[in-house]
Design an enzyme around this catalytic site. Structure first.
Site, PDB file in Angstrom:
ATOM      1  N   THR A 124      11.375   6.622  -6.817  1.00  0.00           N
ATOM      2  CA  THR A 124      10.567   5.415  -6.577  1.00  0.00           C
ATOM      3  C   THR A 124      10.574   4.465  -7.782  1.00  0.00           C
ATOM      4  O   THR A 124      10.120   3.345  -7.668  1.00  0.00           O
ATOM      5  CB  THR A 124       9.103   5.739  -6.171  1.00  0.00           C
ATOM      6  OG1 THR A 124       8.465   6.460  -7.224  1.00  0.00           O
ATOM      7  CG2 THR A 124       9.047   6.522  -4.879  1.00  0.00           C
ATOM      8  N   HIS A 146      15.261  12.620  -7.290  1.00  0.00           N
ATOM      9  CA  HIS A 146      16.350  13.144  -6.465  1.00  0.00           C
ATOM     10  C   HIS A 146      17.417  13.773  -7.373  1.00  0.00           C
ATOM     11  O   HIS A 146      17.917  13.124  -8.306  1.00  0.00           O
ATOM     12  CB  HIS A 146      17.011  12.023  -5.663  1.00  0.00           C
ATOM     13  CG  HIS A 146      16.166  11.463  -4.551  1.00  0.00           C
ATOM     14  ND1 HIS A 146      14.993  12.031  -4.130  1.00  0.00           N
ATOM     15  CD2 HIS A 146      16.359  10.374  -3.754  1.00  0.00           C
ATOM     16  CE1 HIS A 146      14.487  11.325  -3.125  1.00  0.00           C
ATOM     17  NE2 HIS A 146      15.297  10.309  -2.887  1.00  0.00           N
ATOM     18  N   SER A 203       8.632  12.263  -2.022  1.00  0.00           N
ATOM     19  CA  SER A 203       8.172  10.872  -2.035  1.00  0.00           C
ATOM     20  C   SER A 203       9.234   9.922  -1.487  1.00  0.00           C
ATOM     21  O   SER A 203       8.929   8.781  -1.149  1.00  0.00           O
ATOM     22  CB  SER A 203       7.762  10.445  -3.449  1.00  0.00           C
ATOM     23  OG  SER A 203       8.864  10.531  -4.322  1.00  0.00           O
ATOM     24  N   GLY A 204      10.466  10.391  -1.368  1.00  0.00           N
ATOM     25  CA  GLY A 204      11.533   9.581  -0.777  1.00  0.00           C
ATOM     26  C   GLY A 204      11.278   9.288   0.689  1.00  0.00           C
ATOM     27  O   GLY A 204      11.850   8.361   1.258  1.00  0.00           O
ATOM     28  N   LYS A 263      24.439   6.520   5.184  1.00  0.00           N
ATOM     29  CA  LYS A 263      24.007   5.443   4.282  1.00  0.00           C
ATOM     30  C   LYS A 263      24.574   5.659   2.884  1.00  0.00           C
ATOM     31  O   LYS A 263      25.031   4.721   2.244  1.00  0.00           O
ATOM     32  CB  LYS A 263      22.482   5.439   4.162  1.00  0.00           C
ATOM     33  CG  LYS A 263      21.763   4.631   5.194  1.00  0.00           C
ATOM     34  CD  LYS A 263      20.292   4.530   4.792  1.00  0.00           C
ATOM     35  CE  LYS A 263      19.416   4.485   6.015  1.00  0.00           C
ATOM     36  NZ  LYS A 263      18.021   4.777   5.756  1.00  0.00           N
ATOM     37  N   THR A 290       0.812  -1.230   0.000  1.00  0.00           N
ATOM     38  CA  THR A 290       0.000   0.000   0.000  1.00  0.00           C
ATOM     39  C   THR A 290       0.840   1.272   0.000  1.00  0.00           C
ATOM     40  O   THR A 290       0.303   2.357  -0.227  1.00  0.00           O
ATOM     41  CB  THR A 290      -0.919   0.033   1.245  1.00  0.00           C
ATOM     42  OG1 THR A 290      -0.096  -0.156   2.402  1.00  0.00           O
ATOM     43  CG2 THR A 290      -1.979  -1.047   1.178  1.00  0.00           C
ATOM     44  N   GLU A 309      20.808   9.553   6.622  1.00  0.00           N
ATOM     45  CA  GLU A 309      20.930   9.428   5.172  1.00  0.00           C
ATOM     46  C   GLU A 309      22.388   9.579   4.708  1.00  0.00           C
ATOM     47  O   GLU A 309      22.848   8.839   3.838  1.00  0.00           O
ATOM     48  CB  GLU A 309      20.044  10.496   4.514  1.00  0.00           C
ATOM     49  CG  GLU A 309      19.846  10.308   3.032  1.00  0.00           C
ATOM     50  CD  GLU A 309      18.756   9.293   2.685  1.00  0.00           C
ATOM     51  OE1 GLU A 309      18.343   8.525   3.570  1.00  0.00           O
ATOM     52  OE2 GLU A 309      18.341   9.277   1.520  1.00  0.00           O
ATOM     53  N   VAL A 340       6.225   3.128  -2.405  1.00  0.00           N
ATOM     54  CA  VAL A 340       6.999   2.244  -3.289  1.00  0.00           C
ATOM     55  C   VAL A 340       6.139   1.073  -3.747  1.00  0.00           C
ATOM     56  O   VAL A 340       6.159   0.691  -4.926  1.00  0.00           O
ATOM     57  CB  VAL A 340       8.276   1.749  -2.575  1.00  0.00           C
ATOM     58  CG1 VAL A 340       9.001   0.710  -3.417  1.00  0.00           C
ATOM     59  CG2 VAL A 340       9.207   2.917  -2.262  1.00  0.00           C
ATOM     60  N   CYS A 354      17.546   5.138  -2.256  1.00  0.00           N
ATOM     61  CA  CYS A 354      17.194   5.823  -3.513  1.00  0.00           C
ATOM     62  C   CYS A 354      18.200   6.917  -3.905  1.00  0.00           C
ATOM     63  O   CYS A 354      18.348   7.239  -5.082  1.00  0.00           O
ATOM     64  CB  CYS A 354      15.787   6.404  -3.416  1.00  0.00           C
ATOM     65  SG  CYS A 354      15.430   7.235  -1.870  1.00  0.00           S
TER      66      CYS A 354
HETATM   67  N1  LIG Z   1      10.082   6.211  -1.067  1.00  0.00           N
HETATM   68  C1  LIG Z   1      11.232   5.995  -1.710  1.00  0.00           C
HETATM   69  O1  LIG Z   1      11.633   6.769  -2.617  1.00  0.00           O
HETATM   70  C2  LIG Z   1      12.086   4.811  -1.357  1.00  0.00           C
HETATM   71  C3  LIG Z   1      13.144   4.500  -2.200  1.00  0.00           C
HETATM   72  C4  LIG Z   1      13.975   3.401  -1.903  1.00  0.00           C
HETATM   73  C5  LIG Z   1      13.705   2.647  -0.801  1.00  0.00           C
HETATM   74  N2  LIG Z   1      12.656   2.973   0.026  1.00  0.00           N
HETATM   75  C6  LIG Z   1      12.398   2.090   1.175  1.00  0.00           C
HETATM   76  O2  LIG Z   1      11.268   1.272   0.818  1.00  0.00           O
HETATM   77  C7  LIG Z   1      10.509   0.960   1.991  1.00  0.00           C
HETATM   78  C8  LIG Z   1       9.071   1.412   1.789  1.00  0.00           C
HETATM   79  O3  LIG Z   1       9.043   2.825   1.602  1.00  0.00           O
HETATM   80  P1  LIG Z   1       7.721   3.631   1.284  1.00  0.00           P
HETATM   81  O4  LIG Z   1       8.197   4.983   0.943  1.00  0.00           O
HETATM   82  O5  LIG Z   1       6.866   2.894   0.341  1.00  0.00           O
HETATM   83  O6  LIG Z   1       6.994   3.610   2.745  1.00  0.00           O
HETATM   84  P2  LIG Z   1       5.473   3.863   3.128  1.00  0.00           P
HETATM   85  O7  LIG Z   1       4.811   4.691   2.094  1.00  0.00           O
HETATM   86  O8  LIG Z   1       5.497   4.350   4.526  1.00  0.00           O
HETATM   87  O9  LIG Z   1       4.809   2.374   3.103  1.00  0.00           O
HETATM   88  C9  LIG Z   1       5.082   1.394   4.081  1.00  0.00           C
HETATM   89  C10 LIG Z   1       4.385   0.080   3.749  1.00  0.00           C
HETATM   90  O10 LIG Z   1       4.757  -0.914   4.731  1.00  0.00           O
HETATM   91  C11 LIG Z   1       3.587  -1.479   5.317  1.00  0.00           C
HETATM   92  N3  LIG Z   1       3.802  -1.744   6.754  1.00  0.00           N
HETATM   93  C12 LIG Z   1       4.065  -0.833   7.724  1.00  0.00           C
HETATM   94  N4  LIG Z   1       4.179  -1.448   8.926  1.00  0.00           N
HETATM   95  C13 LIG Z   1       3.987  -2.766   8.694  1.00  0.00           C
HETATM   96  C14 LIG Z   1       3.981  -3.907   9.530  1.00  0.00           C
HETATM   97  N5  LIG Z   1       4.208  -3.847  10.859  1.00  0.00           N
HETATM   98  N6  LIG Z   1       3.775  -5.129   8.967  1.00  0.00           N
HETATM   99  C15 LIG Z   1       3.540  -5.234   7.624  1.00  0.00           C
HETATM  100  N7  LIG Z   1       3.526  -4.177   6.768  1.00  0.00           N
HETATM  101  C16 LIG Z   1       3.748  -2.961   7.309  1.00  0.00           C
HETATM  102  C17 LIG Z   1       2.477  -0.475   5.117  1.00  0.00           C
HETATM  103  O11 LIG Z   1       1.257  -1.186   5.088  1.00  0.00           O
HETATM  104  P3  LIG Z   1      -0.094  -0.664   5.845  1.00  0.00           P
HETATM  105  O12 LIG Z   1      -0.459   0.616   5.150  1.00  0.00           O
HETATM  106  O13 LIG Z   1      -1.037  -1.779   5.581  1.00  0.00           O
HETATM  107  O14 LIG Z   1       0.250  -0.509   7.300  1.00  0.00           O
HETATM  108  C18 LIG Z   1       2.863   0.135   3.759  1.00  0.00           C
HETATM  109  O15 LIG Z   1       2.368  -0.724   2.727  1.00  0.00           O
HETATM  110  C19 LIG Z   1      11.224   1.651   3.168  1.00  0.00           C
HETATM  111  O16 LIG Z   1      12.104   0.728   3.768  1.00  0.00           O
HETATM  112  C20 LIG Z   1      12.000   2.771   2.472  1.00  0.00           C
HETATM  113  O17 LIG Z   1      13.120   3.184   3.205  1.00  0.00           O
HETATM  114  C21 LIG Z   1      11.825   4.021  -0.237  1.00  0.00           C
END
Ligand SMILES: NC(=O)c1ccc[n+]([C@@H]2O[C@H](COP(=O)([O-])OP(=O)(O)OC[C@H]3O[C@@H](n4cnc5c(N)ncnc54)[C@H](OP(=O)(O)O)[C@@H]3O)[C@@H](O)[C@H]2O)c1
Length: 359
Positions: free
Chosen positions: A337, A248, A181-182, A207, A14, A204, A17, A151
């Site tokens: 993303t 970015h 969105s990051g 990393k 959801t 960051e 990403v 990212c």
């Molecule tokens: N955004 C970027 O540009 C980017 C780029 C590279 C890597 N990342 C990494 O990718 C990952 C996801 O990022 P995002 O930006 O998509 O985050 P996000 O929008 O906050 O989404 C988090 C997702 O994880 C789920 N989740 C949260 N707590 C959970 C739990 N206890 N058990 C199972 N599912 C759970 C949520 O589901 P529910 O809504 O159902 O709770 C949601 O689907 C992170 O580790 C981030 O650092 C992000």
């Protein structure tokens, strides 16, 4: 020969990403998204659970899917698991899937720096996948964990690769301007970021330097196992959050052991190709690095969807001399993303299948 279909389960479906995966996989020639998993949204229909972020419609086939609990039983029958979980959740959940026999390709930072875990950009270090045999043996897993970089590192490491390979590199100074969105959804509060720049993103900078050195490192045999020898490179990194939705932007100042002409650097960047291009993988852009010559490019609004696979090419501009003839300055842009998350994970899965790591 017809490509074998890969059935996929998606953790974190959801989120910002997770939604990208759905957009990128709907027309994929052989990867089928079969299972969507979530946290709080488990049990709901995806259409109710996901706050859809894109102008393209979600599609009824996904809207009607039930979001499953993030448990290994939910993924039964799948060939691979993509993880877009928050890092603290990924720490426990991803090894459980690997133990249960699933190859996991993860966006989360939880396992990226572990010695036996490949941190992969398919064009840059596909050979790091060779750590997987040792990982399975030492952990007693039937499955595995492969990670993709932060990212911000993605575009940077791609651009550094041909420069390091051709000219060597003595020092790198990086300043980032990172999109909203990051930070995931709902991300940074508007009252903090509108009309503003935030000159700090927690954890960051460390990393970016650590991951870039690992990705640009070399595989070395140590007894019966393999390890990564990180690239020795002094790096200074400053990370900033700016009010751009996607993409970015980063400036790179680099120093070399000998004189490097900006024109030679441009040619090296433009000619750079990796294994995914050679194998013609479906998510591989034909040109991983595009160089713009206009004085005011790249720009997020104009360039983030660049490339033959939209959003998968890194765009570079303003390639010029630094403080002397042994230094260069440039600006780069990559979609955080797409290239920085879902797109690279999908490309990694395509490569793993072709190289016999899956299926
Ligand atoms: N955004 C970027 O540009 C980017 C780029 C590279 C890597 N990342 C990494 O990718 C990952 C996801 O990022 P995002 O930006 O998509 O985050 P996000 O929008 O906050 O989404 C988090 C997702 O994880 C789920 N989740 C949260 N707590 C959970 C739990 N206890 N058990 C199972 N599912 C759970 C949520 O589901 P529910 O809504 O159902 O709770 C949601 O689907 C992170 O580790 C981030 O650092 C992000």
């Amino acid at each position: 020969m017809k490509q074998k279909e890969l059935k996929v389960a998606l953790l974190g479906a959801t989120g910002a990403v997770g939604q990208r995966y759905i957009n990128m996989l709907r027309d994929h020639p052989f990867i089928r998204l079969e299972v969507l998993m979530g946290g709080e949204s488990a049990g709901k229909k995806y259409g109710e659970a996901a706050r859809w972020l894109f102008p393209e419609p979600m599609g009824d086939e996904y809207a009607q899917m039930e979001v499953k609990k993030s448990r290994t039983e939910s993924a039964a029958g799948c060939d691979i698991v993509f993880s877009a979980l928050p890092s603290e959740v990924a720490k426990e959940v991803e090894p459980a899937f690997a133990r249960a026999g699933f190859p996991v390709v993860s966006e989360a930072s939880a396992h990226r720096m572990e010695d036996d875990v490949p941190l992969v950009i398919p064009e840059v270090n596909p050979d790091h996948l060779s750590l997987l045999e040792g990982q399975r043996a030492s952990r007693g897993w039937k499955g595995s964990i492969v990670t993709t970089p932060n990212c911000t590192v993605m575009g940077l490491a791609m651009v550094m690769k041909p420069l390091v390979e051709l000219f060597g590199m003595d020092k790198a100074i990086v300043t980032t301007m990172q999109a909203l969105s990051g930070a995931g959804f709902p991300g940074v509060p508007s009252l903090l970021v509108v009309d503003n720049i935030l000159p700090y993103i927690k954890n960051e900078e460390e990393k970016v330097a650590r991951e870039a050195r690992k990705i640009l490192g070399t595989v070395r045999k140590e007894g019966r196992s393999k390890v990564i020898e990180p690239l020795e490179l002094p790096m200074g990194v400053s990370c900033n959050r700016v009010q751009v939705i996607d993409g970015h932007t980063e400036t790179l100042y680099s120093e070399f052991p000998r004189a490097v002409e900006p024109g030679a650097a441009v040619r090296a960047l433009e000619r750079f190709r990796g294994l995914p291009q050679k194998l013609k993988l479906p998510t591989a852009p034909s040109q991983p690095i595009i160089v713009r010559t206009e004085h005011d490019r790249p720009q997020p609004r104009l360039d983030r969807m660049a490339g033959s696979v939209p959003g998968m090419s890194v765009v570079v501009g303003r390639v010029r001399r630094g403080i002397d003839d042994r230094s260069l300055m440039l600006t780069l842009l990559s979609h955080n993303t797409i290239r920085g998350a879902a797109g690279t994970a999908i490309l990694t899965a395509e490569l793993m299948q072709r190289e016999g790591y899956i299926g």
